[in-house]
Design a protein around this motif. Structure first.
Motif, PDB file in Angstrom:
ATOM      1  N   LEU A   1       3.460   9.369 -10.206  1.00  0.00           N
ATOM      2  CA  LEU A   1       3.230   9.840 -11.559  1.00  0.00           C
ATOM      3  C   LEU A   1       2.177  10.859 -11.936  1.00  0.00           C
ATOM      4  CD1 LEU A   1       2.967   8.373 -14.048  1.00  0.00           C
ATOM      5  CD2 LEU A   1       1.196   7.009 -13.260  1.00  0.00           C
ATOM      6  N   GLN A   2       1.093  11.080 -10.402  1.00  0.00           N
ATOM      7  CA  GLN A   2       0.410  12.480 -10.296  1.00  0.00           C
ATOM      8  C   GLN A   2       1.385  13.628 -10.575  1.00  0.00           C
ATOM      9  OE1 GLN A   2      -1.976  11.859  -6.865  1.00  0.00           O
ATOM     10  NE2 GLN A   2      -3.294  11.120  -7.776  1.00  0.00           N
ATOM     11  N   PHE A   3       2.855  13.613  -9.892  1.00  0.00           N
ATOM     12  CA  PHE A   3       3.919  14.665  -9.842  1.00  0.00           C
ATOM     13  C   PHE A   3       4.359  14.884 -11.536  1.00  0.00           C
ATOM     14  CE2 PHE A   3       7.888  16.675 -10.000  1.00  0.00           C
ATOM     15  CZ  PHE A   3       7.566  18.001  -9.622  1.00  0.00           C
ATOM     16  N   ILE A   4       4.570  14.053 -11.912  1.00  0.00           N
ATOM     17  CA  ILE A   4       4.853  13.668 -13.214  1.00  0.00           C
ATOM     18  C   ILE A   4       4.125  14.452 -14.629  1.00  0.00           C
ATOM     19  CG2 ILE A   4       6.205  12.186 -15.467  1.00  0.00           C
ATOM     20  CD1 ILE A   4       7.074  10.315 -13.161  1.00  0.00           C
ATOM     21  N   ILE A   5       2.399  13.776 -14.532  1.00  0.00           N
ATOM     22  CA  ILE A   5       1.715  14.402 -14.794  1.00  0.00           C
ATOM     23  C   ILE A   5       1.362  15.988 -15.013  1.00  0.00           C
ATOM     24  CG2 ILE A   5      -0.836  13.856 -15.523  1.00  0.00           C
ATOM     25  CD1 ILE A   5      -0.406  10.482 -15.034  1.00  0.00           C
ATOM     26  N   LYS A   6       1.263  16.490 -13.573  1.00  0.00           N
ATOM     27  CA  LYS A   6       0.795  17.502 -13.484  1.00  0.00           C
ATOM     28  C   LYS A   6       2.151  18.637 -14.483  1.00  0.00           C
ATOM     29  CE  LYS A   6      -1.868  17.095  -9.884  1.00  0.00           C
ATOM     30  NZ  LYS A   6      -2.066  17.304  -8.497  1.00  0.00           N
TER      31      LYS A   6
ATOM     32  N   TRP B   1       1.078  -0.883   0.049  1.00  0.00           N
ATOM     33  CA  TRP B   1       0.004  -0.005  -0.054  1.00  0.00           C
ATOM     34  C   TRP B   1       1.160   1.648   0.166  1.00  0.00           C
ATOM     35  CZ3 TRP B   1      -1.146   4.084   3.844  1.00  0.00           C
ATOM     36  CH2 TRP B   1      -1.859   4.812   3.693  1.00  0.00           C
ATOM     37  N   VAL B   2       1.837   1.165   1.143  1.00  0.00           N
ATOM     38  CA  VAL B   2       2.598   2.626   0.991  1.00  0.00           C
ATOM     39  C   VAL B   2       3.448   2.488  -0.493  1.00  0.00           C
ATOM     40  CG1 VAL B   2       5.021   3.508   2.030  1.00  0.00           C
ATOM     41  CG2 VAL B   2       3.394   2.220   3.728  1.00  0.00           C
ATOM     42  N   ILE B   3       3.673   1.529  -0.766  1.00  0.00           N
ATOM     43  CA  ILE B   3       5.256   1.612  -2.386  1.00  0.00           C
ATOM     44  C   ILE B   3       3.348   2.048  -3.489  1.00  0.00           C
ATOM     45  CG2 ILE B   3       6.110   0.502  -4.691  1.00  0.00           C
ATOM     46  CD1 ILE B   3       7.620   0.577  -1.351  1.00  0.00           C
ATOM     47  N   ASP B   4       2.593   2.013  -3.262  1.00  0.00           N
ATOM     48  CA  ASP B   4       1.548   2.082  -4.084  1.00  0.00           C
ATOM     49  C   ASP B   4       0.992   3.867  -4.106  1.00  0.00           C
ATOM     50  OD1 ASP B   4      -0.125   1.186  -6.333  1.00  0.00           O
ATOM     51  OD2 ASP B   4      -1.772   1.947  -4.903  1.00  0.00           O
ATOM     52  N   MET B   5       1.214   3.779  -3.020  1.00  0.00           N
ATOM     53  CA  MET B   5       1.079   5.775  -2.252  1.00  0.00           C
ATOM     54  C   MET B   5       2.055   6.418  -3.137  1.00  0.00           C
ATOM     55  SD  MET B   5      -2.340   5.243  -1.970  1.00  0.00           S
ATOM     56  CE  MET B   5      -2.442   7.585  -1.287  1.00  0.00           C
ATOM     57  N   ILE B   6       3.504   5.888  -3.289  1.00  0.00           N
ATOM     58  CA  ILE B   6       4.145   6.543  -3.835  1.00  0.00           C
ATOM     59  C   ILE B   6       4.788   6.535  -4.968  1.00  0.00           C
ATOM     60  CG2 ILE B   6       6.550   6.443  -3.305  1.00  0.00           C
ATOM     61  CD1 ILE B   6       6.787   5.303  -1.117  1.00  0.00           C
ATOM     62  N   PHE B   7       3.950   5.144  -5.127  1.00  0.00           N
ATOM     63  CA  PHE B   7       4.851   5.475  -7.032  1.00  0.00           C
ATOM     64  C   PHE B   7       3.053   6.281  -7.860  1.00  0.00           C
ATOM     65  CE2 PHE B   7       7.333   1.937  -6.567  1.00  0.00           C
ATOM     66  CZ  PHE B   7       8.344   2.409  -8.122  1.00  0.00           C
ATOM     67  N   THR B   8       1.945   6.090  -6.766  1.00  0.00           N
ATOM     68  CA  THR B   8       1.107   7.167  -7.471  1.00  0.00           C
ATOM     69  C   THR B   8       0.501   8.478  -7.614  1.00  0.00           C
ATOM     70  OG1 THR B   8      -0.706   5.282  -6.965  1.00  0.00           O
ATOM     71  CG2 THR B   8      -1.851   7.249  -6.613  1.00  0.00           C
TER      72      THR B   8
END
Length: 62
Positions: A54-59, A44-51
């Motif tokens: 990815l949101q930062f990169i997209i923005k 869950w922590v790893i998933d949150m970090i990658f999410t």
């Protein structure tokens, strides 16, 4: 081999099995549940970090 002979041999083999006690089963079950919880939290922590990454990169529009 006849089915009757087979079933007799199965019973003989099952009589040789050392079955765990109730306490051993409970301890093993608790251990599995705790370990599963730890692994689930880790993913869950790893998933949150990658999410968030990815949101930062997209923005950023990269």
């Amino acid at each position: 081999m006849s089915p009757i002979t087979f079933l007799k041999e199965v019973k003989q083999e099952l009589d040789k099995v050392t079955w765990p006690t109730r306490e051993e089963v409970v301890e093993a079950t608790i251990g599995v549940l705790v370990f599963t919880g730890i692994i689930a939290a880790y993913f869950w922590v790893i998933d949150m970090i990658f999410t968030r990454l990815l949101q930062f990169i997209i923005k950023q529009g990269v």
